[in-house]
Design a protein around this motif. Structure first.
Motif, PDB file in Angstrom:
ATOM      1  N   ALA A 186       0.827  -1.203   0.000  1.00 57.60           N
ATOM      2  CA  ALA A 186       0.000   0.000   0.000  1.00 57.60           C
ATOM      3  C   ALA A 186       0.863   1.255   0.000  1.00 57.60           C
ATOM      4  O   ALA A 186       0.515   2.264  -0.625  1.00 57.60           O
ATOM      5  CB  ALA A 186      -0.931  -0.010   1.208  1.00 57.60           C
ATOM      6  N   GLY A 187       1.993   1.190   0.678  1.00 52.56           N
ATOM      7  CA  GLY A 187       2.916   2.319   0.666  1.00 52.56           C
ATOM      8  C   GLY A 187       3.481   2.585  -0.710  1.00 52.56           C
ATOM      9  O   GLY A 187       3.618   3.743  -1.144  1.00 52.56           O
ATOM     10  N   PHE A 188       3.803   1.519  -1.446  1.00 55.03           N
ATOM     11  CA  PHE A 188       4.305   1.690  -2.804  1.00 55.03           C
ATOM     12  C   PHE A 188       3.217   2.245  -3.728  1.00 55.03           C
ATOM     13  O   PHE A 188       3.497   3.071  -4.606  1.00 55.03           O
ATOM     14  CB  PHE A 188       4.835   0.364  -3.342  1.00 55.03           C
ATOM     15  CG  PHE A 188       6.247   0.051  -2.931  1.00 55.03           C
ATOM     16  CD1 PHE A 188       7.278   0.938  -3.197  1.00 55.03           C
ATOM     17  CD2 PHE A 188       6.553  -1.141  -2.287  1.00 55.03           C
ATOM     18  CE1 PHE A 188       8.598   0.650  -2.822  1.00 55.03           C
ATOM     19  CE2 PHE A 188       7.862  -1.432  -1.902  1.00 55.03           C
ATOM     20  CZ  PHE A 188       8.881  -0.535  -2.170  1.00 55.03           C
ATOM     21  N   ASP A 189       1.972   1.786  -3.557  1.00 57.56           N
ATOM     22  CA  ASP A 189       0.875   2.339  -4.354  1.00 57.56           C
ATOM     23  C   ASP A 189       0.702   3.829  -4.083  1.00 57.56           C
ATOM     24  O   ASP A 189       0.472   4.630  -5.002  1.00 57.56           O
ATOM     25  CB  ASP A 189      -0.430   1.597  -4.039  1.00 57.56           C
ATOM     26  CG  ASP A 189      -0.499   0.227  -4.689  1.00 57.56           C
ATOM     27  OD1 ASP A 189       0.285  -0.032  -5.626  1.00 57.56           O
ATOM     28  OD2 ASP A 189      -1.331  -0.592  -4.252  1.00 57.56           O
ATOM     29  N   TYR A 190       0.807   4.201  -2.816  1.00 63.05           N
ATOM     30  CA  TYR A 190       0.711   5.614  -2.438  1.00 63.05           C
ATOM     31  C   TYR A 190       1.820   6.408  -3.125  1.00 63.05           C
ATOM     32  O   TYR A 190       1.585   7.496  -3.674  1.00 63.05           O
ATOM     33  CB  TYR A 190       0.822   5.745  -0.922  1.00 63.05           C
ATOM     34  CG  TYR A 190       0.903   7.163  -0.428  1.00 63.05           C
ATOM     35  CD1 TYR A 190      -0.252   7.915  -0.210  1.00 63.05           C
ATOM     36  CD2 TYR A 190       2.132   7.766  -0.177  1.00 63.05           C
ATOM     37  CE1 TYR A 190      -0.189   9.228   0.233  1.00 63.05           C
ATOM     38  CE2 TYR A 190       2.224   9.073   0.267  1.00 63.05           C
ATOM     39  CZ  TYR A 190       1.055   9.803   0.473  1.00 63.05           C
ATOM     40  OH  TYR A 190       1.131  11.100   0.918  1.00 63.05           O
ATOM     41  N   LEU A 191       3.008   5.854  -3.128  1.00 61.02           N
ATOM     42  CA  LEU A 191       4.141   6.545  -3.733  1.00 61.02           C
ATOM     43  C   LEU A 191       3.937   6.706  -5.239  1.00 61.02           C
ATOM     44  O   LEU A 191       4.231   7.767  -5.804  1.00 61.02           O
ATOM     45  CB  LEU A 191       5.423   5.777  -3.449  1.00 61.02           C
ATOM     46  CG  LEU A 191       6.740   6.537  -3.628  1.00 61.02           C
ATOM     47  CD1 LEU A 191       6.792   7.731  -2.693  1.00 61.02           C
ATOM     48  CD2 LEU A 191       7.923   5.616  -3.379  1.00 61.02           C
ATOM     49  N   LEU A 192       3.436   5.662  -5.892  1.00 56.66           N
ATOM     50  CA  LEU A 192       3.193   5.729  -7.328  1.00 56.66           C
ATOM     51  C   LEU A 192       2.264   6.894  -7.674  1.00 56.66           C
ATOM     52  O   LEU A 192       2.431   7.562  -8.694  1.00 56.66           O
ATOM     53  CB  LEU A 192       2.592   4.410  -7.822  1.00 56.66           C
ATOM     54  CG  LEU A 192       2.285   4.321  -9.316  1.00 56.66           C
ATOM     55  CD1 LEU A 192       3.561   4.441 -10.143  1.00 56.66           C
ATOM     56  CD2 LEU A 192       1.556   3.023  -9.642  1.00 56.66           C
ATOM     57  N   ASN A 193       1.297   7.145  -6.811  1.00 53.97           N
ATOM     58  CA  ASN A 193       0.320   8.202  -7.062  1.00 53.97           C
ATOM     59  C   ASN A 193       0.795   9.584  -6.615  1.00 53.97           C
ATOM     60  O   ASN A 193       0.128  10.588  -6.918  1.00 53.97           O
ATOM     61  CB  ASN A 193      -0.998   7.871  -6.360  1.00 53.97           C
ATOM     62  CG  ASN A 193      -1.688   6.659  -6.944  1.00 53.97           C
ATOM     63  OD1 ASN A 193      -1.647   6.453  -8.151  1.00 53.97           O
ATOM     64  ND2 ASN A 193      -2.313   5.852  -6.099  1.00 53.97           N
ATOM     65  N   ASN A 194       1.908   9.655  -5.906  1.00 55.90           N
ATOM     66  CA  ASN A 194       2.346  10.939  -5.352  1.00 55.90           C
ATOM     67  C   ASN A 194       3.760  11.353  -5.739  1.00 55.90           C
ATOM     68  O   ASN A 194       4.164  12.474  -5.441  1.00 55.90           O
ATOM     69  CB  ASN A 194       2.233  10.900  -3.826  1.00 55.90           C
ATOM     70  CG  ASN A 194       0.794  10.933  -3.348  1.00 55.90           C
ATOM     71  OD1 ASN A 194       0.195  11.995  -3.207  1.00 55.90           O
ATOM     72  ND2 ASN A 194       0.226   9.757  -3.107  1.00 55.90           N
ATOM     73  N   LEU A 195       4.505  10.466  -6.378  1.00 56.06           N
ATOM     74  CA  LEU A 195       5.836  10.834  -6.845  1.00 56.06           C
ATOM     75  C   LEU A 195       5.748  11.879  -7.948  1.00 56.06           C
ATOM     76  O   LEU A 195       4.825  11.850  -8.777  1.00 56.06           O
ATOM     77  CB  LEU A 195       6.558   9.607  -7.406  1.00 56.06           C
ATOM     78  CG  LEU A 195       7.445   8.771  -6.487  1.00 56.06           C
ATOM     79  CD1 LEU A 195       8.014   7.603  -7.273  1.00 56.06           C
ATOM     80  CD2 LEU A 195       8.553   9.601  -5.865  1.00 56.06           C
ATOM     81  N   LYS A 196       6.707  12.776  -7.977  1.00 53.74           N
ATOM     82  CA  LYS A 196       6.788  13.722  -9.085  1.00 53.74           C
ATOM     83  C   LYS A 196       8.222  14.207  -9.228  1.00 53.74           C
ATOM     84  O   LYS A 196       9.001  14.217  -8.259  1.00 53.74           O
ATOM     85  CB  LYS A 196       5.835  14.892  -8.883  1.00 53.74           C
ATOM     86  CG  LYS A 196       6.037  15.669  -7.609  1.00 53.74           C
ATOM     87  CD  LYS A 196       4.965  16.743  -7.471  1.00 53.74           C
ATOM     88  CE  LYS A 196       5.113  17.498  -6.147  1.00 53.74           C
ATOM     89  NZ  LYS A 196       4.055  18.522  -5.992  1.00 53.74           N
ATOM     90  N   ALA A 197       8.550  14.570 -10.447  1.00 53.49           N
ATOM     91  CA  ALA A 197       9.881  15.107 -10.699  1.00 53.49           C
ATOM     92  C   ALA A 197      10.094  16.355  -9.838  1.00 53.49           C
ATOM     93  O   ALA A 197       9.166  17.137  -9.604  1.00 53.49           O
ATOM     94  CB  ALA A 197      10.034  15.446 -12.177  1.00 53.49           C
ATOM     95  N   GLY A 198      11.324  16.506  -9.367  1.00 55.74           N
ATOM     96  CA  GLY A 198      11.631  17.630  -8.496  1.00 55.74           C
ATOM     97  C   GLY A 198      11.756  17.232  -7.044  1.00 55.74           C
ATOM     98  O   GLY A 198      12.404  17.927  -6.257  1.00 55.74           O
ATOM     99  N   MET A 199      11.113  16.118  -6.664  1.00 55.65           N
ATOM    100  CA  MET A 199      11.290  15.594  -5.315  1.00 55.65           C
ATOM    101  C   MET A 199      12.704  15.047  -5.171  1.00 55.65           C
ATOM    102  O   MET A 199      13.330  14.661  -6.159  1.00 55.65           O
ATOM    103  CB  MET A 199      10.274  14.477  -5.024  1.00 55.65           C
ATOM    104  CG  MET A 199       8.827  14.913  -5.006  1.00 55.65           C
ATOM    105  SD  MET A 199       7.675  13.523  -4.756  1.00 55.65           S
ATOM    106  CE  MET A 199       8.010  13.100  -3.043  1.00 55.65           C
ATOM    107  N   THR A 200      13.189  14.975  -3.950  1.00 56.63           N
ATOM    108  CA  THR A 200      14.462  14.313  -3.697  1.00 56.63           C
ATOM    109  C   THR A 200      14.204  12.865  -3.287  1.00 56.63           C
ATOM    110  O   THR A 200      13.072  12.504  -2.923  1.00 56.63           O
ATOM    111  CB  THR A 200      15.244  15.013  -2.577  1.00 56.63           C
ATOM    112  OG1 THR A 200      14.527  14.869  -1.342  1.00 56.63           O
ATOM    113  CG2 THR A 200      15.460  16.489  -2.897  1.00 56.63           C
TER     114      THR A 200
END
Length: 393
Positions: free
Chosen positions: A182-196
């Protein structure tokens, strides 16, 4: 916001500790061992049920003695005695620690001598992937107290016992795995370029805690243009940009049991070779899933996975193994290695972790967690995406 996942019950019935202890005592009898002592947290907790954050401190030692018959005996600092009221242990012996001149060593020696009167053989964890968690001088003093006894290695016995998980252990591991998925699914939906890398890991860490993980002490990442060159460092403050590939490898912990697997993410357009490498490690994992079953060996699993990677043009695999045991520790025995001769048994939990160098300085690694069943194996969580997910935000 998603709901918190339903967690299994914490702790174990006392009967589980009785079964574990009786299995150990049966193996001890077969090797004429009068008593075994443990000094490290996983083994201590496995046979006693005592779970404390005090293990994080190096100040005080903790000892557990398992005699040839009967319940284990705790030899612990006075500060910890009250905690055993919540366990099945009845015989708790203590001293006022810290006491550097004799921090429980003589009390441990007296306890061992009181129960080791047959063969005078005493077992301890002395083999690979173990440590004693006591100063070398204290261990030498203990040996002097036990001059009429022989210390023998029981690490092989313990790893055999711990490698077969009970149904209650499996449920804790399954929950830790579900939280991670579930954490990986959350990340897939919230990752974006510019994050570290660090921001991405922190976001996932907080989400797993919200979903019910007790902690997430292992959460690493690596990134690079079209791939990455290591999987044991990070996270760093490197900013994720178009053309990057990010891997996050993590282990959530629930009630003392770990998950351990990774996921890969691409940002915008990446080379076809990167997508091909991802699909190769995915297919390699599939080969591992198809062969992992009782009667097969860790070497069989390694060979099935490596054959796929080799056919895909892998330049090498610098990790040294392609998966390992999993449970109360992030990595446990056995390892999936070339020529490995450990026979898989129902109840084992393993990671499948194929990895390949697919061009100079670029790796692709994939990992899943499985349970060996009577007829084969099953995933403990949802499978990774069959193609490399691309972040376009």
């Amino acid at each position: 916001m998603t709901n918190i996942l339903t967690a299994p019950s914490r702790g174990f019935e006392h009967s589980e500790f009785e079964i574990r202890t009786e299995k150990l005592q049966s193996r001890m009898a077969g090797q004429q061992i009068d008593a075994v002592f443990f000094t490290t947290e996983p083994e201590f907790r496995y046979f006693s049920g005592f779970k404390s954050q005090f293990w994080e401190s190096p100040t005080r030692p903790w000892f557990l003695v398992v005699p040839a018959k009967g319940k284990p005996i705790a030899v612990v600092p006075e500060i910890g005695v009250a905690g055993f009221e919540q366990t099945w242990i009845e015989d708790v012996r203590s001293w006022p620690s810290p006491r550097p001149m004799d921090d429980g060593v003589s009390l441990l020696a007296d306890t061992l001598k009181s129960v080791a009167k047959g063969s005078h053989h005493i077992g301890a964890m002395l083999g690979p992937e173990t440590h004693l968690r006591m100063p070398a001088a204290n261990y030498q003093t203990l040996l002097e107290h036990l001059r009429s006894h022989k210390i023998v290695d029981v690490s092989e016995i313990i790893r055999d016992l711990r490698s077969i998980k009970s149904s209650a252990e499996v449920e804790k591991l399954r929950f830790a795995c579900d939280v991670t998925a579930a954490g990986f699914d959350y990340l897939l939906n919230n990752l974006k370029a510019g994050m570290t890398e660090r921001q991405a890991c922190k976001a996932m860490h907080l989400e797993m805690l919200r979903l019910g993980a007790d902690s997430c002490p292992y959460l690493i990442s690596a990134s690079g243009r079209g791939g990455y060159d290591n999987i044991i460092m990070g996270p760093t403050d490197r900013q994720l940009t178009q053309g990057d590939v990010l891997i996050i490898d993590t282990g959530a912990n629930f009630d003392g049991y770990f998950s351990d697997y990774d996921r890969n993410f691409a940002f915008g357009d990446v080379d076809r070779a990167t997508h091909d490498a991802y699909e190769a490690v995915y297919a390699s994992t599939e080969a591992g899933l198809n062969i992992a079953a009782p009667g097969r060996t860790t070497g069989d699993v390694w060979k099935a996975m490596w054959s796929v990677l080799e056919d895909a043009g892998a330049l090498g695999n610098d990790v040294g193994r392609m998966g390992h045991g999993l449970g109360m520790q992030l990595t446990e025995w056995p390892s999936n290695v070339e020529g490995g001769d450990v026979v898989l048994q129902a109840g084992m939990i393993l990671t499948l972790e194929p990895g390949m160098t697919f061009s100079s300085g670029k790796m692709m690694v994939h990992e899943e967690n499985i349970l060996i069943t009577d007829n084969g194996c099953e995933m403990l969580h949802k499978r990774a995406w069959s193609t490399l997910p691309v972040i376009t935000r």
